[in-house]
Design an enzyme around this catalytic site. Sequence first.
Site, mmCIF file in Angstrom:
data_model
loop_
_atom_site.group_PDB
_atom_site.id
_atom_site.type_symbol
_atom_site.label_atom_id
_atom_site.label_comp_id
_atom_site.label_asym_id
_atom_site.label_seq_id
_atom_site.Cartn_x
_atom_site.Cartn_y
_atom_site.Cartn_z
ATOM 1 N N ARG A 146 0.814 -1.210 0.000
ATOM 2 C CA ARG A 146 0.000 0.000 0.000
ATOM 3 C C ARG A 146 0.848 1.261 0.000
ATOM 4 N NH1 ARG A 146 -3.317 0.362 5.220
ATOM 5 N NH2 ARG A 146 -4.627 -1.255 4.346
ATOM 6 N N TYR A 147 2.014 1.186 0.630
ATOM 7 C CA TYR A 147 2.922 2.336 0.688
ATOM 8 C C TYR A 147 4.102 2.057 -0.235
ATOM 9 C CZ TYR A 147 0.295 3.018 5.029
ATOM 10 O OH TYR A 147 -0.701 3.171 5.948
ATOM 11 N N ARG B 248 7.324 0.190 1.740
ATOM 12 C CA ARG B 248 7.191 -0.954 2.630
ATOM 13 C C ARG B 248 5.945 -1.758 2.296
ATOM 14 N NH1 ARG B 248 5.655 3.815 4.636
ATOM 15 N NH2 ARG B 248 4.146 4.026 6.315
ATOM 16 N N CYS C 12 -3.723 -17.487 14.653
ATOM 17 C CA CYS C 12 -3.200 -16.778 15.830
ATOM 18 C C CYS C 12 -3.345 -17.668 17.049
ATOM 19 C CB CYS C 12 -3.986 -15.487 16.065
ATOM 20 S SG CYS C 12 -3.482 -14.202 14.916
ATOM 21 N N CYS D 65 -8.406 -12.508 18.766
ATOM 22 C CA CYS D 65 -8.867 -11.271 19.407
ATOM 23 C C CYS D 65 -10.179 -10.880 18.760
ATOM 24 C CB CYS D 65 -7.865 -10.139 19.211
ATOM 25 S SG CYS D 65 -6.162 -10.614 19.538
ATOM 26 N N CYS E 209 -10.170 -8.067 16.193
ATOM 27 C CA CYS E 209 -9.213 -8.189 15.086
ATOM 28 C C CYS E 209 -9.732 -7.566 13.792
ATOM 29 C CB CYS E 209 -8.934 -9.663 14.842
ATOM 30 S SG CYS E 209 -7.758 -9.942 13.506
ATOM 31 N N ARG F 145 -8.620 -8.378 10.948
ATOM 32 C CA ARG F 145 -8.576 -9.398 9.889
ATOM 33 C C ARG F 145 -9.409 -10.613 10.271
ATOM 34 N NH1 ARG F 145 -2.619 -8.212 9.374
ATOM 35 N NH2 ARG F 145 -2.644 -6.348 8.097
ATOM 36 N N ASP G 146 -10.840 -0.045 13.662
ATOM 37 C CA ASP G 146 -11.383 0.100 12.308
ATOM 38 C C ASP G 146 -12.854 -0.331 12.232
ATOM 39 O OD1 ASP G 146 -8.903 0.865 11.168
ATOM 40 O OD2 ASP G 146 -8.267 -1.230 11.123
ATOM 41 N N ASP H 86 -6.551 4.053 10.548
ATOM 42 C CA ASP H 86 -6.239 3.440 9.258
ATOM 43 C C ASP H 86 -7.430 3.753 8.362
ATOM 44 O OD1 ASP H 86 -4.604 2.049 7.564
ATOM 45 O OD2 ASP H 86 -4.448 0.302 8.856
ATOM 46 N N LYS I 291 -2.634 5.173 6.828
ATOM 47 C CA LYS I 291 -2.854 5.626 8.202
ATOM 48 C C LYS I 291 -2.698 7.143 8.288
ATOM 49 C CE LYS I 291 -0.895 1.361 10.092
ATOM 50 N NZ LYS I 291 -0.525 0.740 8.816
HETATM 51 C C1 LIG Z 1 0.427 -0.273 8.803
HETATM 52 C C2 LIG Z 1 0.905 -0.830 7.571
HETATM 53 C C3 LIG Z 1 2.264 -0.748 7.214
HETATM 54 C C4 LIG Z 1 3.299 -0.139 8.122
HETATM 55 O O1 LIG Z 1 3.089 1.188 8.353
HETATM 56 P P1 LIG Z 1 3.981 1.979 9.411
HETATM 57 O O2 LIG Z 1 3.277 3.267 9.504
HETATM 58 O O3 LIG Z 1 5.339 2.059 8.847
HETATM 59 O O4 LIG Z 1 3.978 1.203 10.684
HETATM 60 C C5 LIG Z 1 2.636 -1.256 6.007
HETATM 61 N N1 LIG Z 1 1.749 -1.812 5.157
HETATM 62 C C6 LIG Z 1 0.459 -1.902 5.470
HETATM 63 C C7 LIG Z 1 -0.477 -2.518 4.503
HETATM 64 C C8 LIG Z 1 -0.011 -1.432 6.694
HETATM 65 O O5 LIG Z 1 -1.305 -1.553 7.005
HETATM 66 S S1 SF4 Z 2 -5.517 -8.760 16.311
HETATM 67 FE FE1 SF4 Z 2 -6.000 -10.392 14.839
HETATM 68 S S2 SF4 Z 2 -4.082 -10.817 13.761
HETATM 69 FE FE2 SF4 Z 2 -3.584 -9.667 15.631
HETATM 70 S S3 SF4 Z 2 -3.136 -11.249 17.161
HETATM 71 FE FE3 SF4 Z 2 -5.286 -10.727 17.388
HETATM 72 S S4 SF4 Z 2 -6.376 -12.212 16.098
HETATM 73 FE FE4 SF4 Z 2 -4.234 -12.237 15.496
#
Ligand SMILES: *Cc1c(COP(=O)(O)O)cnc(C)c1O
Ligand code: SF4
Length: 343
Positions: A115-116, A119, A128, A132, A135, A137, A296, A333, A340
């Site tokens: 996305r960025y 990175r 996991c 959680c 979560c 995801r 989120d 986010d 973010k």
């Molecule tokens: C949060 C995130 C990152 C890392 O972002 P930082 O601001 O550097 O911590 C990288 N890729 C994705 C898809 C993310 O959601």
């Molecule tokens: S927030 Fe989601 S991905 Fe992160 S540790 Fe908990 S269950 Fe796993």
Amino acid sequence: MTLGKETGGFSLKSVSGVDWNDWKWQFRNRIRSMRQLAAIQQRPVASLAPCRPVLRTYPIAITPYYMSLMDPADENDPLRRQCFPDPRELTFSLGGVPDPLAEESNMPVPGLIHRYPDRCLAIVTGTCAVNCRHCNRKRKWRAAQPGGERERLQAMVDHVARTPALREVIVSGGDPLLISEPLLDWFLGALRAIPHVEILRIGSRAPVTLPMRITPELCAMLKRHRPLWFNTQFNHPREITEESTRACEMLLEAGIPIGNQSVLLKGVNDNYDSMRELLCGLVRISIRPYYLFQCDPVQGTDHFRVEIPTGMEIMERLRQNISGLCLPRYVLDCPGGSGKIQL
Ligand SMILES: *Cc1c(COP(=O)(O)O)cnc(C)c1O
Ligand code: SF4
């Protein structure tokens, strides 16, 4: 040796110290069913009927260790809230969607979110130690594990290798420490071998939910792949225990700095005192608070969401009262996947 660990009806008296400290034992003995959940709360299983559909959509998983930190009978326990099913997970009053961050559409190869520019984030597993309930995801919990793990990871390595702008790879999940150690070692090594990859970062909640996973062998392996940073997720001061402190200490001694990404959660840490205790406690064990996430708008997490002005008030009071070292950035986010932003 008996530990005499006992929480409500969940007696662990027969567990030997060796087993308790063995992460594979902890993983194998996770609480996964309604029957176990009822036994722990000393309630008839029928009384949990409203949770049955929740479990079908969002399975539960709780390690005996994490369970031992809470009062399973207290609905207001901030640790219990993070892992016990709640019928409200199936009501979507705020119009939550499964994937508000549009992660699935930012994947050049399956499981790699890019996305960025500089990175990317590799989802190496969906599993996991503890599921959680907040979560972002959680949509992925029920998805069948794709086979051919090595090939899937190789495709991610190939994408990173042909994208020179990528200087950092975040290895995440699920929990990346739950894939086989040789496979993780191979993956980190393959990424490290790419000349433009400067930094590796692991995102894992294991220090909090399964601290015995941080073994001397794991630390020795991770140490070989430095510079490697580690971000974890403590959400409440009671998660800072002897065990989690030891796990973090081992990573730090291997030369791996640790950051913390909390999520602002209603009934867990949405007040000044808990948050102050958490942040100061983290710095005391040499963990740097990195982010405080606004929860989120993910389907199944409405009941955790705190209003942004409330979050801002807590942050402002923290800013006035505690060291800058203890202050995370409060971030949102952005829905739609644009990234973010700091609040
Ligand atoms: C949060 C995130 C990152 C890392 O972002 P930082 O601001 O550097 O911590 C990288 N890729 C994705 C898809 C993310 O959601
Ligand atoms: S927030 Fe989601 S991905 Fe992160 S540790 Fe908990 S269950 Fe796993």
